[in-house]
Scaffold this active site. Structure first.
Site, PDB file in Angstrom:
ATOM      1  N   LYS A 147      37.536 -34.377  42.535  1.00 23.13           N
ATOM      2  CA  LYS A 147      38.444 -33.618  43.407  1.00 23.13           C
ATOM      3  C   LYS A 147      37.619 -32.572  44.136  1.00 23.13           C
ATOM      4  CE  LYS A 147      42.931 -33.835  41.155  1.00 23.13           C
ATOM      5  NZ  LYS A 147      43.980 -33.035  40.477  1.00 23.13           N
ATOM      6  N   GLU A 241      45.268 -39.642  40.593  1.00 19.51           N
ATOM      7  CA  GLU A 241      46.404 -38.866  40.093  1.00 19.51           C
ATOM      8  C   GLU A 241      47.761 -39.470  40.451  1.00 19.51           C
ATOM      9  OE1 GLU A 241      45.823 -34.532  40.075  1.00 19.51           O
ATOM     10  OE2 GLU A 241      47.974 -34.345  40.345  1.00 19.51           O
ATOM     11  N   ARG A 245      46.586 -38.404  35.152  1.00 22.34           N
ATOM     12  CA  ARG A 245      45.719 -37.298  35.567  1.00 22.34           C
ATOM     13  C   ARG A 245      46.511 -36.023  35.846  1.00 22.34           C
ATOM     14  NH1 ARG A 245      40.356 -37.333  39.476  1.00 22.34           N
ATOM     15  NH2 ARG A 245      39.964 -35.111  39.253  1.00 22.34           N
ATOM     16  N   HIS A 252      48.846 -25.129  35.658  1.00 23.99           N
ATOM     17  CA  HIS A 252      48.358 -24.897  37.012  1.00 23.99           C
ATOM     18  C   HIS A 252      49.471 -24.610  38.026  1.00 23.99           C
ATOM     19  CE1 HIS A 252      44.676 -26.250  35.218  1.00 23.99           C
ATOM     20  NE2 HIS A 252      44.008 -26.221  36.355  1.00 23.99           N
TER      21      HIS A 252
HETATM   22  P1  NAD Z   1      33.401 -19.659  40.753  1.00 20.28           P
HETATM   23  O1  NAD Z   1      32.792 -20.843  41.312  1.00 20.28           O
HETATM   24  O2  NAD Z   1      33.937 -18.629  41.690  1.00 20.28           O
HETATM   25  O3  NAD Z   1      32.361 -18.956  39.772  1.00 20.28           O
HETATM   26  C1  NAD Z   1      32.720 -17.767  39.120  1.00 20.28           C
HETATM   27  C2  NAD Z   1      31.689 -16.646  39.349  1.00 20.28           C
HETATM   28  O4  NAD Z   1      30.575 -16.864  38.519  1.00 20.28           O
HETATM   29  C3  NAD Z   1      31.155 -16.570  40.761  1.00 20.28           C
HETATM   30  O5  NAD Z   1      30.959 -15.231  41.101  1.00 20.28           O
HETATM   31  C4  NAD Z   1      29.832 -17.288  40.650  1.00 20.28           C
HETATM   32  O6  NAD Z   1      28.917 -16.924  41.643  1.00 20.28           O
HETATM   33  C5  NAD Z   1      29.368 -16.831  39.294  1.00 20.28           C
HETATM   34  N1  NAD Z   1      28.446 -17.703  38.587  1.00 20.28           N
HETATM   35  C6  NAD Z   1      28.421 -19.050  38.581  1.00 20.28           C
HETATM   36  N2  NAD Z   1      27.535 -19.479  37.678  1.00 20.28           N
HETATM   37  C7  NAD Z   1      26.952 -18.388  37.139  1.00 20.28           C
HETATM   38  C8  NAD Z   1      25.976 -18.185  36.146  1.00 20.28           C
HETATM   39  N3  NAD Z   1      25.461 -19.210  35.470  1.00 20.28           N
HETATM   40  N4  NAD Z   1      25.620 -16.927  35.842  1.00 20.28           N
HETATM   41  C9  NAD Z   1      26.199 -15.868  36.484  1.00 20.28           C
HETATM   42  N5  NAD Z   1      27.148 -15.989  37.402  1.00 20.28           N
HETATM   43  C10 NAD Z   1      27.524 -17.242  37.725  1.00 20.28           C
HETATM   44  O7  NAD Z   1      34.614 -20.008  39.769  1.00 20.28           O
HETATM   45  P2  NAD Z   1      34.828 -21.179  38.696  1.00 20.28           P
HETATM   46  O8  NAD Z   1      35.705 -20.585  37.674  1.00 20.28           O
HETATM   47  O9  NAD Z   1      33.572 -21.817  38.304  1.00 20.28           O
HETATM   48  O10 NAD Z   1      35.650 -22.271  39.512  1.00 20.28           O
HETATM   49  C11 NAD Z   1      36.917 -21.983  40.043  1.00 20.28           C
HETATM   50  C12 NAD Z   1      37.157 -22.930  41.184  1.00 20.28           C
HETATM   51  O11 NAD Z   1      37.124 -24.275  40.711  1.00 20.28           O
HETATM   52  C13 NAD Z   1      38.508 -22.758  41.844  1.00 20.28           C
HETATM   53  O12 NAD Z   1      38.329 -22.764  43.230  1.00 20.28           O
HETATM   54  C14 NAD Z   1      39.302 -23.961  41.395  1.00 20.28           C
HETATM   55  O13 NAD Z   1      40.260 -24.356  42.331  1.00 20.28           O
HETATM   56  C15 NAD Z   1      38.225 -24.991  41.239  1.00 20.28           C
HETATM   57  N6  NAD Z   1      38.562 -26.063  40.308  1.00 20.28           N
HETATM   58  C16 NAD Z   1      38.372 -27.327  40.725  1.00 20.28           C
HETATM   59  C17 NAD Z   1      38.652 -28.383  39.882  1.00 20.28           C
HETATM   60  C18 NAD Z   1      38.384 -29.791  40.318  1.00 20.28           C
HETATM   61  O14 NAD Z   1      38.791 -30.708  39.612  1.00 20.28           O
HETATM   62  N7  NAD Z   1      37.715 -29.996  41.419  1.00 20.28           N
HETATM   63  C19 NAD Z   1      39.108 -28.123  38.588  1.00 20.28           C
HETATM   64  C20 NAD Z   1      39.280 -26.814  38.179  1.00 20.28           C
HETATM   65  C21 NAD Z   1      39.000 -25.784  39.058  1.00 20.28           C
HETATM   66  N1  GLY Z   2      41.433 -30.193  37.413  1.00 20.99           N
HETATM   67  C1  GLY Z   2      42.421 -31.181  37.567  1.00 20.99           C
HETATM   68  C2  GLY Z   2      41.889 -32.533  37.887  1.00 20.99           C
HETATM   69  O1  GLY Z   2      40.696 -32.713  38.006  1.00 20.99           O
HETATM   70  O2  GLY Z   2      42.644 -33.451  38.042  1.00 20.99           O
END
Ligand code: NAD
Ligand code: GLY
Length: 369
Positions: A147, A241, A245, A252
């Site tokens: 995704k 999905e 899924r 969420h």
């Molecule tokens: P993020 O990518 O914003 O990372 C969180 C923070 O941690 C940021 O400030 C980043 O720069 C920092 N960071 C990253 N790695 C680090 C490290 N090793 N050390 C220090 N700092 C670090 O947030 P997240 O929680 O990783 O991801 C949230 C995003 O993921 C949302 O946009 C959400 O919609 C998306 N998401 C997508 C899916 C999917 O299936 N594609 C699933 C769940 C969430």
């Molecule tokens: N995070 C939800 C999905 O990947 O389907």
């Protein structure tokens, strides 16, 4: 003690790919890619926070295996997960004459992973990409399953595409630099897997929470492997999905409403999901779907982990309106993932308004934000 490398495969026929999980394995990224990607050029997309920490090591690993590397560094934060930032990836690719046989590599959390994957899906109608997730949340969830996308001011991840990576490589050592708040946000998605799919995992979290919170490497590798195995199984069953899924969206629907109402900059995604899981559990108990004591176990674990258990105070109508912009709305009906018992969940729409509103009210902070 050497921690063994764990390897899983997401079985999607010609789009199958491996997930490599270990400690200290970033240095092996280039050789891991050699057998999985035939091109020679890679654009590493990262952000201003992660690049100073891990870009040099990533570049060395890739160049050591003969790849040519271009760097694209974006601003950090969910508020930058939009068209403007996406354009900067395309600028980098097009200015550097990236071709169809070249690849993108996402080095960062879920924001970088989702945007890089979406850019890879769109550039020249689709190029390969690699996920190197560096947050717990991205390792257990966002980097696996294809995704990809960006936010719209009216809702999370509303613009995007399914585009599977050709490799996911996660190194638990990158978690050492992750702020505690971000680590906890990732733990929310781990708890999610326990509630919807794996009761044993839920029990492991209950019994070993303190050790998990210290980030002990062997335990983290095991935990990531367990979560990624669940995600790989679900994605292999239902990539787009149409059914199972959707269970991954537990918490969420409410969580996205929190993020949207608070403007995407006060609550972390995982924090919003945590509070959302509490409301969903309570709603399931009110509807007689889930034993109240199991809904309480979910709430208690989330509280013990130090994650939020209450929604920020906004009018109930504002929550209902925000939820109608969710992607999971189908034929105008909001779909909710509700636990039936620990380790099993169902998707329901057409819920009685009274119970929904009661669950929102009962789990909300008393004072306005
Ligand atoms: P993020 O990518 O914003 O990372 C969180 C923070 O941690 C940021 O400030 C980043 O720069 C920092 N960071 C990253 N790695 C680090 C490290 N090793 N050390 C220090 N700092 C670090 O947030 P997240 O929680 O990783 O991801 C949230 C995003 O993921 C949302 O946009 C959400 O919609 C998306 N998401 C997508 C899916 C999917 O299936 N594609 C699933 C769940 C969430
Ligand atoms: N995070 C939800 C999905 O990947 O389907």
């Amino acid at each position: 003690m050497t921690i063994p490398l764990h390897s899983l495969t997401v079985e999607l026929g010609p789009r199958s790919y491996d997930i490599l999980i270990g400690s200290g394995i970033l240095a092996g990224l280039g050789s891991a890619l050699q057998s999985r990607f035939r091109g020679r050029r890679i654009a590493v997309v990262s952000n201003e926070t992660v690049a100073p920490l891990y870009l040099a090591q990533t570049r060395d690993a890739l160049e050591g295996a003969g790849f040519r590397v271009t760097e694209i560094i974006l601003p950090d934060g969910e508020s930058h997960k939009n068209w403007i930032t996406l354009q900067r990836i395309f600028d980098g690719l097009i200015e550097n004459r990236f071709e169809r046989g070249d690849a993108l590599l996402a080095l960062g959390g879920g924001v970088i992973g989702d945007m890089t994957g979406f850019a890879a899906a769109c550039h020249q109608r689709g190029v390969p990409f690699v996920q190197v997730p560096t947050t717990l949340l991205a390792q257990v969830d966002a980097s696996v399953g294809g995704k990809t996308g960006i936010n719209h001011p009216l809702g999370k991840n509303l613009i995007g595409a399914f585009h599977q990576p050709c490799l996911v490589l996660m190194d638990v050592e990158t978690l050492h630099t992750l702020p505690k708040r971000e680590r906890l946000a990732g733990l929310a998605e781990v708890i999610k897997y326990g509630v919807i799919w794996d009761r044993e995992l839920f029990t492991l979290l209950e019994t070993r929470l303190e050790a998990i919170l210290t980030g002990e490497a062997t335990l983290m590798v095991e935990l990531l492997t367990r979560c990624c195995a669940i995600k790989a199984e679900i994605v292999a069953q239902d990539e787009r999905e149409h059914g199972t899924r959707a269970l991954l969206n537990f918490g969420h629907t409410f969580g996205h409403a929190i993020e949207s109402l608070t403007g995407y900059d006060r609550w972390l995604h995982g924090e919003a999901v945590a509070a959302g899981m509490v409301v969903a559990g309570d709603l399931a108990a009110r509807l007689g779907l889930c034993p109240p004591e199991e809904a309480e176990q979910v709430r208690a674990l989330i509280e013990r982990a130090g994650l939020p258990t209450r929604l920020p105070a906004y009018p109930v109508e504002a929550y209902l309106e925000a939820m109608t912009h969710d992607k999971k709305v189908s034929a105008g009906k909001i779909r909710f993932v509700l636990p039936e018992r620990l380790g099993r969940a169902v998707v329901r729409s057409d819920l009685p308004d009274t119970e929904l509103q009661a669950a929102l009210r009962a789990n909300m902070e008393p004072s306005p934000p």
